[in-house]
Design a protein around this motif. Structure first.
Motif, PDB file in Angstrom:
ATOM      1  N   TRP A 145     131.713   2.370 -26.168  1.00  0.00           N
ATOM      2  CA  TRP A 145     132.252   2.091 -27.499  1.00  0.00           C
ATOM      3  C   TRP A 145     133.751   1.847 -27.513  1.00  0.00           C
ATOM      4  O   TRP A 145     134.297   1.415 -28.520  1.00  0.00           O
ATOM      5  CB  TRP A 145     131.918   3.255 -28.440  1.00  0.00           C
ATOM      6  CG  TRP A 145     130.483   3.280 -28.854  1.00  0.00           C
ATOM      7  CD1 TRP A 145     129.491   2.442 -28.444  1.00  0.00           C
ATOM      8  CD2 TRP A 145     129.873   4.195 -29.771  1.00  0.00           C
ATOM      9  NE1 TRP A 145     128.305   2.774 -29.043  1.00  0.00           N
ATOM     10  CE2 TRP A 145     128.503   3.844 -29.869  1.00  0.00           C
ATOM     11  CE3 TRP A 145     130.347   5.274 -30.507  1.00  0.00           C
ATOM     12  CZ2 TRP A 145     127.616   4.547 -30.683  1.00  0.00           C
ATOM     13  CZ3 TRP A 145     129.463   5.971 -31.316  1.00  0.00           C
ATOM     14  CH2 TRP A 145     128.116   5.601 -31.408  1.00  0.00           C
ATOM     15  N   ASN A 150     136.204   2.700 -30.731  1.00  0.00           N
ATOM     16  CA  ASN A 150     135.405   2.289 -31.884  1.00  0.00           C
ATOM     17  C   ASN A 150     134.345   3.347 -32.181  1.00  0.00           C
ATOM     18  O   ASN A 150     134.098   4.240 -31.379  1.00  0.00           O
ATOM     19  CB  ASN A 150     134.693   0.954 -31.596  1.00  0.00           C
ATOM     20  CG  ASN A 150     135.638  -0.182 -31.304  1.00  0.00           C
ATOM     21  OD1 ASN A 150     136.378  -0.639 -32.174  1.00  0.00           O
ATOM     22  ND2 ASN A 150     135.634  -0.644 -30.062  1.00  0.00           N
ATOM     23  N   GLY A 151     133.689   3.187 -33.332  1.00  0.00           N
ATOM     24  CA  GLY A 151     132.560   4.042 -33.670  1.00  0.00           C
ATOM     25  C   GLY A 151     132.948   5.248 -34.505  1.00  0.00           C
ATOM     26  O   GLY A 151     134.131   5.563 -34.698  1.00  0.00           O
ATOM     27  N   PRO A 193     130.852   7.405 -26.294  1.00  0.00           N
ATOM     28  CA  PRO A 193     131.710   7.283 -27.467  1.00  0.00           C
ATOM     29  C   PRO A 193     133.118   7.784 -27.142  1.00  0.00           C
ATOM     30  O   PRO A 193     133.356   8.297 -26.035  1.00  0.00           O
ATOM     31  CB  PRO A 193     131.019   8.201 -28.471  1.00  0.00           C
ATOM     32  CG  PRO A 193     130.498   9.321 -27.609  1.00  0.00           C
ATOM     33  CD  PRO A 193     130.089   8.675 -26.310  1.00  0.00           C
ATOM     34  N   SER A 230     127.210  -2.966 -28.220  1.00  0.00           N
ATOM     35  CA  SER A 230     126.721  -1.587 -28.334  1.00  0.00           C
ATOM     36  C   SER A 230     127.156  -0.935 -29.644  1.00  0.00           C
ATOM     37  O   SER A 230     126.767   0.200 -29.936  1.00  0.00           O
ATOM     38  CB  SER A 230     127.213  -0.743 -27.155  1.00  0.00           C
ATOM     39  OG  SER A 230     128.608  -0.479 -27.250  1.00  0.00           O
ATOM     40  N   LEU A 231     127.953  -1.644 -30.442  1.00  0.00           N
ATOM     41  CA  LEU A 231     128.403  -1.105 -31.729  1.00  0.00           C
ATOM     42  C   LEU A 231     127.450  -1.464 -32.859  1.00  0.00           C
ATOM     43  O   LEU A 231     127.649  -1.052 -33.997  1.00  0.00           O
ATOM     44  CB  LEU A 231     129.811  -1.619 -32.051  1.00  0.00           C
ATOM     45  CG  LEU A 231     130.898  -1.202 -31.042  1.00  0.00           C
ATOM     46  CD1 LEU A 231     132.204  -1.897 -31.359  1.00  0.00           C
ATOM     47  CD2 LEU A 231     131.077   0.309 -31.049  1.00  0.00           C
TER      48      LEU A 231
END
Length: 245
Positions: free
Chosen positions: A12, A15-16, A42, A230-231
């Motif tokens: 990630w 992000n996330g 993450p 993957s987001l």
């Protein structure tokens, strides 16, 4: 046919959030773990969250075990919050934070010492590729790690990420990716044949639902290290399904 269990890793980066993690885990938990292994990496602050049966990985690790290193996270700490994998030597760490081959090798040793599995990133820049230096760069990066390992085991993963294809929308062709993956496996075989047979080698570099099935169909590509795609829960789920053995 390879007996290596496909591995798909969500990186990630910066992000996330907690909601994305919760939604992702709920979907991934429906996958058959005997057919494909999914891992979520993450940001550090979410690593202590419960991810049910889905393995967690860190995006970085300190080469030191403890001490006056403000902002660093040790392998012991990562293991303490339930981590299983660690991404080591990502091209962004190499380019933006000055991680050399030697530093990457030290971080791999720290990861293994903590009982964690390193996902070791290697890859060439666009300039190196244009100059025909791809295999030279890959060989140097792989050997820098293998030369310092205290022993050989199946507890390492490599990820080929051509720097020119990360976040650019460009993707190496299946033939290009397979050629490099095969070269990595040949390097591994030069050290230990069992290591070569058991080590999973992932591809990363603008992998998406549309190109993942063809990429994963190659003999030496054992899954993917996925960034932007993957987001999105649906996109990452599709990529994982495309990797099913």
């Amino acid at each position: 046919m390879s007996t290596r269990l496909p591995l798909v890793v969500a990186n990630w980066k910066l992000n996330g959030d907690r909601d994305l993690l919760t939604n992702m885990v709920e979907r991934l938990d429906t996958l058959n773990a005997e057919q494909v292994e999914a891992v979520i990496c993450p940001p550090f602050v979410y690593l202590s969250e419960d991810t049910a049966s889905i393995q967690k990985g860190a995006q970085n690790i300190a080469s030191q075990e403890s001490g006056a290193f403000t902002g660093e996270i040790s392998g012991r700490m990562l293991r303490d919050v339930g981590c299983y994998y660690v991404i080591v030597g990502h091209s962004e760490r190499r380019a933006l934070f000055g991680e050399t081959d030697d530093i990457v090798a030290e971080k791999v040793k720290a990861t293994l010492s903590a009982g964690l599995i390193p996902i070791i990133c290697v890859g060439e820049t666009d300039e190196e590729r244009e100059n025909g230096e791809t295999l030279t760069v890959i060989t140097r990066q792989v050997k820098a790690v293998l030369d310092v390992l205290p022993s050989f085991s199946d507890s390492i993963v490599f990820a080929y990420e051509p720097v020119w294809a990360i976040g650019t929308g460009k993707t190496a062709s299946c033939e290009q990716a397979e050629d490099v993956h095969n070269e990595i496996r040949q390097i591994l075989a030069g050290y230990n044949h069992e290591l070569a047979n058991t080590t999973r080698i992932l591809y990363g570099g603008s992998v998406n639902p549309g190109n993942s099935k063809e990429l994963f169909g190659s003999d030496n590509i054992d899954g993917g290290l996925i960034g932007g795609a993957s987001l999105d829960v649906d996109s990452f789920m599709t990529i994982c399904e495309n990797a099913v053995a």
